[in-house]
Design an enzyme around this catalytic site. Structure first.
Site, PDB file in Angstrom:
ATOM      1  N   SER A   1       0.870  -1.108  -0.089  1.00  0.00           N
ATOM      2  CA  SER A   1       0.042   0.058  -0.085  1.00  0.00           C
ATOM      3  C   SER A   1       1.022   1.182  -0.040  1.00  0.00           C
ATOM      4  O   SER A   1       0.569   2.314  -0.382  1.00  0.00           O
ATOM      5  CB  SER A   1      -1.037   0.104   1.089  1.00  0.00           C
ATOM      6  OG  SER A   1      -0.314   0.111   2.362  1.00  0.00           O
ATOM      7  N   ASN A   2       2.008   1.128   0.564  1.00  0.00           N
ATOM      8  CA  ASN A   2       2.866   2.479   0.578  1.00  0.00           C
ATOM      9  C   ASN A   2       3.417   2.421  -0.819  1.00  0.00           C
ATOM     10  O   ASN A   2       3.570   3.695  -1.441  1.00  0.00           O
ATOM     11  CB  ASN A   2       4.061   2.045   1.488  1.00  0.00           C
ATOM     12  CG  ASN A   2       3.537   2.633   2.847  1.00  0.00           C
ATOM     13  OD1 ASN A   2       3.554   3.926   3.088  1.00  0.00           O
ATOM     14  ND2 ASN A   2       3.437   1.735   3.847  1.00  0.00           N
TER      15      ASN A   2
ATOM     16  N   HIS B   1       8.134   3.090   9.155  1.00  0.00           N
ATOM     17  CA  HIS B   1       7.675   2.325  10.264  1.00  0.00           C
ATOM     18  C   HIS B   1       6.814   2.808  11.067  1.00  0.00           C
ATOM     19  O   HIS B   1       6.545   3.873  11.061  1.00  0.00           O
ATOM     20  CB  HIS B   1       9.239   2.321  11.222  1.00  0.00           C
ATOM     21  CG  HIS B   1       8.859   1.421  12.261  1.00  0.00           C
ATOM     22  ND1 HIS B   1       9.276   0.187  12.481  1.00  0.00           N
ATOM     23  CD2 HIS B   1       8.454   1.957  13.675  1.00  0.00           C
ATOM     24  CE1 HIS B   1       9.009  -0.339  13.502  1.00  0.00           C
ATOM     25  NE2 HIS B   1       8.720   0.742  14.413  1.00  0.00           N
TER      26      HIS B   1
ATOM     27  N   VAL C   1      18.243  -1.536  13.942  1.00  0.00           N
ATOM     28  CA  VAL C   1      16.936  -1.954  13.350  1.00  0.00           C
ATOM     29  C   VAL C   1      16.232  -0.535  13.863  1.00  0.00           C
ATOM     30  O   VAL C   1      15.981  -0.146  15.062  1.00  0.00           O
ATOM     31  CB  VAL C   1      16.184  -3.096  14.119  1.00  0.00           C
ATOM     32  CG1 VAL C   1      14.946  -3.311  13.708  1.00  0.00           C
ATOM     33  CG2 VAL C   1      17.164  -4.401  13.517  1.00  0.00           C
ATOM     34  N   ASP C   2      15.533  -0.014  12.676  1.00  0.00           N
ATOM     35  CA  ASP C   2      14.717   1.273  12.867  1.00  0.00           C
ATOM     36  C   ASP C   2      15.492   2.366  13.740  1.00  0.00           C
ATOM     37  O   ASP C   2      14.805   2.979  14.533  1.00  0.00           O
ATOM     38  CB  ASP C   2      13.257   0.694  13.763  1.00  0.00           C
ATOM     39  CG  ASP C   2      12.570  -0.431  12.871  1.00  0.00           C
ATOM     40  OD1 ASP C   2      12.664  -0.238  11.607  1.00  0.00           O
ATOM     41  OD2 ASP C   2      12.149  -1.078  13.400  1.00  0.00           O
TER      42      ASP C   2
ATOM     43  N   LEU D   1      18.807  -5.189   6.499  1.00  0.00           N
ATOM     44  CA  LEU D   1      19.982  -5.159   5.606  1.00  0.00           C
ATOM     45  C   LEU D   1      21.292  -4.970   6.229  1.00  0.00           C
ATOM     46  O   LEU D   1      21.371  -4.582   7.385  1.00  0.00           O
ATOM     47  CB  LEU D   1      19.811  -3.738   4.703  1.00  0.00           C
ATOM     48  CG  LEU D   1      18.353  -3.593   3.976  1.00  0.00           C
ATOM     49  CD1 LEU D   1      18.484  -2.386   3.069  1.00  0.00           C
ATOM     50  CD2 LEU D   1      18.165  -4.889   2.871  1.00  0.00           C
TER      51      LEU D   1
ATOM     52  N   MET E   1      10.727  -7.136   4.835  1.00  0.00           N
ATOM     53  CA  MET E   1      10.662  -7.728   6.129  1.00  0.00           C
ATOM     54  C   MET E   1      12.087  -8.489   6.471  1.00  0.00           C
ATOM     55  O   MET E   1      12.170  -9.393   7.033  1.00  0.00           O
ATOM     56  CB  MET E   1       9.660  -8.874   6.390  1.00  0.00           C
ATOM     57  CG  MET E   1       8.123  -8.185   6.197  1.00  0.00           C
ATOM     58  SD  MET E   1       7.701  -6.882   7.191  1.00  0.00           S
ATOM     59  CE  MET E   1       7.527  -7.793   8.991  1.00  0.00           C
TER      60      MET E   1
ATOM     61  N   GLU F   1       0.792   6.983   6.867  1.00  0.00           N
ATOM     62  CA  GLU F   1       2.188   6.521   6.280  1.00  0.00           C
ATOM     63  C   GLU F   1       2.134   6.987   4.847  1.00  0.00           C
ATOM     64  O   GLU F   1       2.922   7.297   4.293  1.00  0.00           O
ATOM     65  CB  GLU F   1       2.314   4.759   6.203  1.00  0.00           C
ATOM     66  CG  GLU F   1       2.692   4.445   7.670  1.00  0.00           C
ATOM     67  CD  GLU F   1       2.814   3.008   7.593  1.00  0.00           C
ATOM     68  OE1 GLU F   1       3.194   2.269   8.316  1.00  0.00           O
ATOM     69  OE2 GLU F   1       2.254   1.997   6.421  1.00  0.00           O
TER      70      GLU F   1
ATOM     71  N   ASN G   1      13.272   3.944   5.093  1.00  0.00           N
ATOM     72  CA  ASN G   1      12.377   3.075   5.451  1.00  0.00           C
ATOM     73  C   ASN G   1      11.165   3.661   6.041  1.00  0.00           C
ATOM     74  O   ASN G   1      11.274   4.806   6.764  1.00  0.00           O
ATOM     75  CB  ASN G   1      13.060   2.107   6.612  1.00  0.00           C
ATOM     76  CG  ASN G   1      12.007   0.818   6.942  1.00  0.00           C
ATOM     77  OD1 ASN G   1      11.524   0.427   6.130  1.00  0.00           O
ATOM     78  ND2 ASN G   1      11.871   0.855   8.446  1.00  0.00           N
TER      79      ASN G   1
END
Ligand code: GRF
Length: 202
Positions: A13-14, A111, A146-147, A95, A92, A176, A109
């Site tokens: 959807s993004n 989130h 991560v994030d 990297l 998912m 988003e 990214n």
């Protein structure tokens, strides 16, 4: 015009929000390639529907990352398409070094929480279970944590008393779909720069 590569594992959807922003003239960008680690994922179908090159690349033996050989395949494909910016849209897997060093500060990214709160999986569940009153989404640069990378755009929504996991996630996704095209436009138009961890509008 900025050339994008989009990576995703799910419904996309993004990706759709980015396509819509481009088609409606809100974002001067071109999506050169969409890659997925999930064969037949809906994100690939959405891309194909809009005439965008879309490819499944087998993720290799691990569940949450790509092995070094597979990272090379992703990187080579993105380089062949000459992308300027890589947008993770529900990809998912984490990297690792080869990928990150091949595209330094060129990977972003989205989130589904107000980072640094609730990194990791199913952040909307974490937020509801924790009992926060405000949630939202974050677009950030990707680095090895991560994030954890520098934050480009955040959008907030109230958490309602009668929210369920599903309703909260749905309202976060509405934000988003505004935040991602906005963040890409800021980069595409050269409107932001980095001062340490802070992303500053020029
Ligand atoms: C989004 O909630 C995004 O924040 C997270 O993965 C989800 C992808 O959704 N990283 P979609 O595939 O773009 O619909």
């Amino acid at each position: 015009m900025i050339k994008l590569g989009v990576l995703g594992s799910g419904k996309g959807s993004n990706l759709q929000a980015i396509i819509d922003a481009i088609e409606q003239g809100r974002l001067a960008a071109k999506i050169e390639i969409v890659l997925s680690d999930v064969n037949n994922s809906f994100i690939l179908k959405r891309a194909q529907k809009h005439g965008i090159a879309a490819q499944f690349i087998h993720p290799g033996p691990f569940k949450t990352k790509l092995d070094p050989e597979t990272e090379k395949k992703y990187v080579n494909c993105l380089k062949e398409h000459n992308v300027d910016l890589i947008c993770l849209a529900g990809f998912m897997r984490v990297l690792k070094e080869h990928f990150l060093s091949s595209f330094k500060m060129k990977i972003i990214n989205i989130h589904p929480s107000l980072l640094p709160a609730f990194p990791g999986l199913e952040s909307w569940k974490q937020a509801l279970d924790y009992g926060v009153k405000v949630s939202g989404c974050t677009v950030h640069y990707v680095e090895s944590g991560v994030d954890t990378g520098p934050i480009i755009v955040q959008k907030q929504i109230p958490v309602l008393d009668d929210d369920t996991y599903e309703s909260l996630h749905e309202r976060i996704q509405v934000e988003e779909h505004k935040a991602y095209p906005e963040a890409i436009a800021l980069i595409a138009n050269g409107k932001i720069s980095l001062e340490g961890r802070r992303v500053i509008e020029n």
